[in-house]
Write a protein that holds these residues in place. Structure first.
Motif, PDB file in Angstrom:
ATOM      1  N   PRO A   5       0.830  -1.207   0.000  1.00  0.00           N
ATOM      2  CA  PRO A   5       0.000   0.000   0.000  1.00  0.00           C
ATOM      3  C   PRO A   5       0.865   1.258   0.000  1.00  0.00           C
ATOM      4  O   PRO A   5       2.089   1.188   0.175  1.00  0.00           O
ATOM      5  N   PHE A   6       0.233   2.380  -0.188  1.00  0.00           N
ATOM      6  CA  PHE A   6       0.867   3.674  -0.004  1.00  0.00           C
ATOM      7  C   PHE A   6       0.445   4.216   1.360  1.00  0.00           C
ATOM      8  O   PHE A   6      -0.622   3.862   1.871  1.00  0.00           O
ATOM      9  N   ALA A   7       1.270   5.058   1.944  1.00  0.00           N
ATOM     10  CA  ALA A   7       0.938   5.720   3.205  1.00  0.00           C
ATOM     11  C   ALA A   7       0.535   7.159   2.921  1.00  0.00           C
ATOM     12  O   ALA A   7       1.184   7.844   2.122  1.00  0.00           O
ATOM     13  N   LEU A   8      -0.532   7.615   3.560  1.00  0.00           N
ATOM     14  CA  LEU A   8      -0.936   9.014   3.500  1.00  0.00           C
ATOM     15  C   LEU A   8      -0.745   9.619   4.881  1.00  0.00           C
ATOM     16  O   LEU A   8      -1.442   9.252   5.830  1.00  0.00           O
ATOM     17  N   LEU A   9       0.183  10.530   5.008  1.00  0.00           N
ATOM     18  CA  LEU A   9       0.410  11.250   6.258  1.00  0.00           C
ATOM     19  C   LEU A   9      -0.489  12.480   6.253  1.00  0.00           C
ATOM     20  O   LEU A   9      -0.371  13.339   5.373  1.00  0.00           O
ATOM     21  N   ALA A  10      -1.403  12.556   7.222  1.00  0.00           N
ATOM     22  CA  ALA A  10      -2.392  13.629   7.272  1.00  0.00           C
ATOM     23  C   ALA A  10      -2.313  14.342   8.616  1.00  0.00           C
ATOM     24  O   ALA A  10      -1.856  13.764   9.611  1.00  0.00           O
ATOM     25  N   SER A  11      -2.781  15.589   8.653  1.00  0.00           N
ATOM     26  CA  SER A  11      -2.665  16.333   9.911  1.00  0.00           C
ATOM     27  C   SER A  11      -3.830  17.280  10.158  1.00  0.00           C
ATOM     28  O   SER A  11      -3.677  18.294  10.834  1.00  0.00           O
ATOM     29  N   ARG A  12      -4.987  16.962   9.627  1.00  0.00           N
ATOM     30  CA  ARG A  12      -6.156  17.823   9.820  1.00  0.00           C
ATOM     31  C   ARG A  12      -6.990  17.291  10.985  1.00  0.00           C
ATOM     32  O   ARG A  12      -7.523  16.185  10.930  1.00  0.00           O
ATOM     33  N   SER A  13      -7.119  18.088  12.024  1.00  0.00           N
ATOM     34  CA  SER A  13      -7.833  17.634  13.223  1.00  0.00           C
ATOM     35  C   SER A  13      -9.347  17.655  13.039  1.00  0.00           C
ATOM     36  O   SER A  13     -10.071  16.960  13.754  1.00  0.00           O
ATOM     37  N   GLU A  34      -7.868  -0.070   1.206  1.00  0.00           N
ATOM     38  CA  GLU A  34      -6.827  -0.964   1.736  1.00  0.00           C
ATOM     39  C   GLU A  34      -5.469  -0.712   1.080  1.00  0.00           C
ATOM     40  O   GLU A  34      -4.439  -1.192   1.572  1.00  0.00           O
ATOM     41  N   GLU A  35      -5.468   0.063  -0.010  1.00  0.00           N
ATOM     42  CA  GLU A  35      -4.209   0.375  -0.698  1.00  0.00           C
ATOM     43  C   GLU A  35      -3.638   1.734  -0.298  1.00  0.00           C
ATOM     44  O   GLU A  35      -2.543   2.091  -0.729  1.00  0.00           O
ATOM     45  N   LEU A  36      -4.375   2.475   0.519  1.00  0.00           N
ATOM     46  CA  LEU A  36      -3.915   3.788   0.975  1.00  0.00           C
ATOM     47  C   LEU A  36      -4.137   3.879   2.483  1.00  0.00           C
ATOM     48  O   LEU A  36      -5.258   4.098   2.946  1.00  0.00           O
ATOM     49  N   VAL A  37      -3.088   3.679   3.234  1.00  0.00           N
ATOM     50  CA  VAL A  37      -3.148   3.665   4.694  1.00  0.00           C
ATOM     51  C   VAL A  37      -3.046   5.100   5.209  1.00  0.00           C
ATOM     52  O   VAL A  37      -2.012   5.758   5.042  1.00  0.00           O
ATOM     53  N   ARG A  38      -4.126   5.569   5.804  1.00  0.00           N
ATOM     54  CA  ARG A  38      -4.116   6.936   6.337  1.00  0.00           C
ATOM     55  C   ARG A  38      -3.549   6.944   7.749  1.00  0.00           C
ATOM     56  O   ARG A  38      -3.991   6.200   8.613  1.00  0.00           O
ATOM     57  N   ILE A  39      -2.593   7.828   7.968  1.00  0.00           N
ATOM     58  CA  ILE A  39      -1.977   8.008   9.277  1.00  0.00           C
ATOM     59  C   ILE A  39      -2.240   9.442   9.706  1.00  0.00           C
ATOM     60  O   ILE A  39      -1.674  10.387   9.147  1.00  0.00           O
ATOM     61  N   ARG A  40      -3.126   9.620  10.670  1.00  0.00           N
ATOM     62  CA  ARG A  40      -3.466  10.961  11.146  1.00  0.00           C
ATOM     63  C   ARG A  40      -2.435  11.395  12.181  1.00  0.00           C
ATOM     64  O   ARG A  40      -2.521  11.039  13.354  1.00  0.00           O
ATOM     65  N   MET A  41      -1.483  12.155  11.735  1.00  0.00           N
ATOM     66  CA  MET A  41      -0.340  12.515  12.570  1.00  0.00           C
ATOM     67  C   MET A  41      -0.745  13.295  13.798  1.00  0.00           C
ATOM     68  O   MET A  41      -0.108  13.180  14.857  1.00  0.00           O
ATOM     69  N   GLU A  42      -1.795  14.101  13.679  1.00  0.00           N
ATOM     70  CA  GLU A  42      -2.199  14.936  14.813  1.00  0.00           C
ATOM     71  C   GLU A  42      -2.812  14.134  15.943  1.00  0.00           C
ATOM     72  O   GLU A  42      -2.920  14.612  17.077  1.00  0.00           O
TER      73      GLU A  42
END
Length: 247
Positions: A5-13, A34-42
């Protein structure tokens, strides 16, 4: 053939903005959830990140302003910046596939020696992006015309490129719209993930955040609605097609 998968680093609260951003990435990359793993950094610690688990890393836009003094940043932003710098340092050292949109200019740019400030801050609008000679030859931009419309709206931008960076795209009001480091690290000032509907959501969520006078939100929506930004979306699908890696 199964792929990483690809990782998506996100930071919108704000959940509305965060979920809409994720939906935009899915729509314009062509990836399934399932191919784009969202990681909510905040939302909590996320580093170190196991890059071997991913085909590439995408970084979404952010309400954070990278260039303001640390004393004016929240504890959340300072933590995210520290952890993100750790991840980006590894990405940079390995020349790992990376595409950072909007916030990528500030995050990767500052890490590698760029000057990021408010000199070329942009109003919320659709602008004409022009590819440089290097941009027209870059494989990630091969499917794009020499000029195309894309959405912008930023409090800061890159004034001086980091050492070794290749300028790929520019605009009349903001000289640095896209650059590359190494072979596989890309950042854009503009938003290739946003179509009109997503831009309207973004305007509504951030109408009181200083990107434009809140009372002018309806006028801004009218202004951005006149443009066809569909060409800009190709960048995301090309990134995925180029870097998709088998398990």
């Amino acid at each position: 053939m199964p792929t990483k998968p690809f990782a998506l680093l996100a930071s919108r609260s704000e959940d509305v903005a965060a979920d809409d951003e994720y939906a935009s990435f899915l729509a314009h990359t062509g990836l399934r959830p399932e191919e784009l793993v969202r990681i909510r950094m905040e939302s909590g610690p996320f580093a170190p990140l196991d890059l071997e688990a991913y085909s590439g890393v995408l970084l979404g836009g952010s309400p954070y302003t990278a260039s303001i003094p640390a004393a004016h940043k929240s504890d959340e932003q300072l933590r995210v910046e520290a952890e993100l710098s750790q991840v980006l340092t590894e990405i940079h050292e390995r020349d790992f596939p990376f595409l950072g949109l909007c916030y990528g200019v500030g995050a990767l740019g500052r890490l590698t020696g760029a000057v990021i400030d408010s000199t070329y801050a942009e109003q919320t609008a659709a602008v004409e992006i022009g590819l440089t000679d290097a941009g027209r030859e870059d494989p990630l931009l091969s499917g794009l015309p020499p000029s195309f419309a894309a959405y912008v709206g930023h409090k800061e931008a890159c004034t001086v490129l980091p050492p070794g960076a290749v300028l790929l795209a520019t605009s009349a009001a903001c000289p640095v719209q896209m650059f590359r480091l190494g072979t596989n690290q890309y950042v854009t000032q503009f938003h290739p993930e946003l179509d009109r509907a997503a831009m309207v959501t973004r305007i509504d969520v951030y109408r009181n955040s200083g990107y434009f006078p809140a009372e002018e939100a309806d006028q801004v929506i009218v202004r951005i609605s006149r443009a066809d930004v569909s060409d800009s979306h190709r960048l995301l699908r090309t990134f995925v097609e180029r870097y998709r890696t088998a398990l």
